[in-house]
Design a protein around this motif. Structure first.
Motif, mmCIF file in Angstrom:
data_model
loop_
_atom_site.group_PDB
_atom_site.id
_atom_site.type_symbol
_atom_site.label_atom_id
_atom_site.label_comp_id
_atom_site.label_asym_id
_atom_site.label_seq_id
_atom_site.Cartn_x
_atom_site.Cartn_y
_atom_site.Cartn_z
ATOM 1 N N ILE A 254 -1.111 -1.223 12.636
ATOM 2 C CA ILE A 254 -2.425 -0.853 13.148
ATOM 3 C C ILE A 254 -3.307 -0.404 11.983
ATOM 4 O O ILE A 254 -2.822 -0.071 10.898
ATOM 5 C CB ILE A 254 -2.364 0.279 14.203
ATOM 6 C CG1 ILE A 254 -1.895 1.588 13.555
ATOM 7 C CG2 ILE A 254 -1.524 -0.117 15.396
ATOM 8 C CD1 ILE A 254 -2.133 2.801 14.441
ATOM 9 N N TRP A 255 -4.615 -0.397 12.246
ATOM 10 C CA TRP A 255 -5.579 0.096 11.259
ATOM 11 C C TRP A 255 -6.362 1.248 11.873
ATOM 12 O O TRP A 255 -6.865 1.132 12.996
ATOM 13 C CB TRP A 255 -6.540 -1.005 10.828
ATOM 14 C CG TRP A 255 -7.592 -0.518 9.877
ATOM 15 C CD1 TRP A 255 -8.859 -0.113 10.164
ATOM 16 C CD2 TRP A 255 -7.442 -0.356 8.464
ATOM 17 N NE1 TRP A 255 -9.510 0.287 9.047
ATOM 18 C CE2 TRP A 255 -8.675 0.142 7.963
ATOM 19 C CE3 TRP A 255 -6.402 -0.591 7.567
ATOM 20 C CZ2 TRP A 255 -8.877 0.418 6.624
ATOM 21 C CZ3 TRP A 255 -6.620 -0.318 6.231
ATOM 22 C CH2 TRP A 255 -7.840 0.178 5.763
ATOM 23 N N CYS A 256 -6.457 2.356 11.138
ATOM 24 C CA CYS A 256 -7.242 3.498 11.597
ATOM 25 C C CYS A 256 -8.560 3.513 10.820
ATOM 26 O O CYS A 256 -8.571 3.664 9.592
ATOM 27 C CB CYS A 256 -6.491 4.815 11.379
ATOM 28 S SG CYS A 256 -7.494 6.268 11.820
ATOM 29 N N SER A 257 -9.665 3.361 11.536
ATOM 30 C CA SER A 257 -10.976 3.335 10.887
ATOM 31 C C SER A 257 -11.369 4.699 10.351
ATOM 32 O O SER A 257 -12.080 4.800 9.341
ATOM 33 C CB SER A 257 -12.045 2.850 11.883
ATOM 34 O OG SER A 257 -11.768 1.528 12.286
ATOM 35 N N ASP A 258 -10.902 5.768 11.006
ATOM 36 C CA ASP A 258 -11.231 7.115 10.537
ATOM 37 C C ASP A 258 -10.477 7.455 9.258
ATOM 38 O O ASP A 258 -11.048 8.021 8.315
ATOM 39 C CB ASP A 258 -10.904 8.138 11.637
ATOM 40 C CG ASP A 258 -11.784 7.964 12.860
ATOM 41 O OD1 ASP A 258 -12.937 8.416 12.825
ATOM 42 O OD2 ASP A 258 -11.322 7.352 13.839
ATOM 43 N N CYS A 259 -9.194 7.109 9.228
ATOM 44 C CA CYS A 259 -8.386 7.374 8.023
ATOM 45 C C CYS A 259 -8.600 6.302 6.961
ATOM 46 O O CYS A 259 -8.263 6.503 5.795
ATOM 47 C CB CYS A 259 -6.899 7.419 8.381
ATOM 48 S SG CYS A 259 -6.446 8.751 9.514
ATOM 49 N N GLU A 260 -9.132 5.147 7.391
ATOM 50 C CA GLU A 260 -9.347 3.996 6.511
ATOM 51 C C GLU A 260 -8.047 3.566 5.834
ATOM 52 O O GLU A 260 -7.990 3.347 4.620
ATOM 53 C CB GLU A 260 -10.425 4.298 5.455
ATOM 54 C CG GLU A 260 -11.819 4.458 6.038
ATOM 55 C CD GLU A 260 -12.901 4.456 4.969
ATOM 56 O OE1 GLU A 260 -13.337 3.371 4.570
ATOM 57 O OE2 GLU A 260 -13.288 5.551 4.533
ATOM 58 N N GLU A 261 -7.001 3.419 6.635
ATOM 59 C CA GLU A 261 -5.728 2.927 6.104
ATOM 60 C C GLU A 261 -4.890 2.354 7.238
ATOM 61 O O GLU A 261 -5.105 2.661 8.414
ATOM 62 C CB GLU A 261 -4.959 4.042 5.389
ATOM 63 C CG GLU A 261 -4.543 5.199 6.275
ATOM 64 C CD GLU A 261 -3.827 6.297 5.481
ATOM 65 O OE1 GLU A 261 -3.696 6.159 4.257
ATOM 66 O OE2 GLU A 261 -3.410 7.284 6.105
ATOM 67 N N GLY A 262 -3.918 1.496 6.843
ATOM 68 C CA GLY A 262 -3.008 0.925 7.811
ATOM 69 C C GLY A 262 -1.820 1.843 8.043
ATOM 70 O O GLY A 262 -1.479 2.675 7.197
ATOM 71 N N LEU A 263 -1.165 1.689 9.203
ATOM 72 C CA LEU A 263 -0.011 2.525 9.557
ATOM 73 C C LEU A 263 1.096 1.650 10.115
ATOM 74 O O LEU A 263 0.844 0.709 10.880
ATOM 75 C CB LEU A 263 -0.413 3.574 10.598
ATOM 76 C CG LEU A 263 -1.504 4.576 10.180
ATOM 77 C CD1 LEU A 263 -2.007 5.338 11.386
ATOM 78 C CD2 LEU A 263 -0.981 5.516 9.111
#
Length: 316
Positions: free
Chosen positions: A22-31
């Motif tokens: 997944i990609w988190c737009s707030d953290c600006e990184e993939g998980l």
């Protein structure tokens, strides 16, 4: 700006290489799968916007590259200055916007952006401009075809090929510009659809701002060519010489090519800020498209020295 989206950012900090899901737009990184579960339960990140990596890849590259934090101070955007129409971090406000009165919380500004009037206006304008450009393209293609038909109906003129090619070249040049703008609008529409479905609210808000500026160029293109007269229909007609000398001995010219620009009745509509304008180029008188010469009489003369001729009132 987006980091390496296909590697889990949290694991990467621990020198572990794991594929992100997944990609988190707030953290600006993939998980990865493990970090994703922790991310969704943690108090500080449970409300972050996330999309699958497959969905994230569908976003236009220019949207992915939009910075969601202040490049100058490396802090998250928290304020939006309406006076300067730009997002700001806290340090930006202190340094550059401390005298600005109309400051808004960025979360309030971007809330509901995908269902906002601004987003709907972009969708509507894209649709209208594309319809205008499609009509213009079809109209120019039809004009090219009509020139070919008119050429077939005028078969005796030396300059016909040159005139037809000159007018066709003008239309093809404009048609090339029209097709280029049509392609840009189609790409805008595809990008906007993906933005609406997969981008975060902040990404959407910033992308719409950029798109509004870019779209103005396409709107101006439609407006300019409509007003310039370039959409006038090019028609070729035959203008016969007043006096045809020595027609039976030495035919040098039956006339000249006349290119008539007939105002195009193609209607284009431009709507902006919920106001509609209708632009119509008034038609002018049509010209004769077909002309056929008919031999009325042949006169055989035995005289050795012809000085002139005349036609009697009764036509004999």
């Amino acid at each position: 700006m987006a980091s390496n989206w296909n590697i889990c950012g949290v694991c990467d900090l621990r020198n572990i290489s794991k594929q992100s899901v997944i990609w988190c737009s707030d953290c600006e990184e993939g998980l990865c799968d493990d970090c994703k579960d922790h991310h969704s339960l943690s108090k500080g990140t449970r409300n972050h916007e996330t999309v699958t990596i497959a969905e994230y890849q569908k976003l236009p590259s220019n949207v992915v590259q939009i910075a969601q934090s202040c490049r100058k101070h490396d802090q998250k955007y928290q304020i939006f200055c309406k006076k300067h129409d730009c997002p700001c971090c806290k340090r930006c406000v202190v340094e550059d916007h401390n005298k600005c009165e109309d400051l808004k919380d960025i979360d309030d500004v971007i809330s509901g952006i995908k269902s906002s009037n601004a987003f709907e206006d972009i969708e509507k304008t894209l649709k209208e401009v594309k319809e205008h450009i499609e009509r213009i393209r079809k109209d120019r293609e039809e004009n090219l075809a009509s020139l070919q038909d008119q050429k077939k109906s005028i078969t005796l003129l030396r300059d016909l090929d040159t005139a037809e090619e000159t007018e066709s070249k003008k239309i093809r040049q404009l048609l090339s510009e029209v097709e280029k703008n049509e392609k840009e609008i189609t790409e805008f529409q595809a990008a906007l659809a993906n933005i609406k479905q997969y981008a975060s609210d902040l990404q959407t808000f910033l992308a719409v701002k950029d798109m509004e500026r870019d779209l103005t160029k396409n709107e101006n293109f439609v407006h300019t060519i409509t007003k310039s007269g370039k959409l006038n229909h090019h028609r070729m007609t035959l203008k016969i010489e007043t006096v045809l000398k020595n027609i039976a001995i030495d035919v040098k010219s039956f006339g000249e090519i006349i290119v008539v620009n007939v105002a195009n009745e193609l209607m284009t509509r431009r709507q902006k800020d919920q106001q509609a304008q209708q632009m119509i180029v008034a038609p002018v008188a049509k010209s004769i498209d077909n002309l056929t010469l008919t031999l009325r009489r042949t006169v055989n003369i035995d005289a050795a020295d012809i000085r002139g001729c005349t036609i009697l009132p009764d036509g004999k």
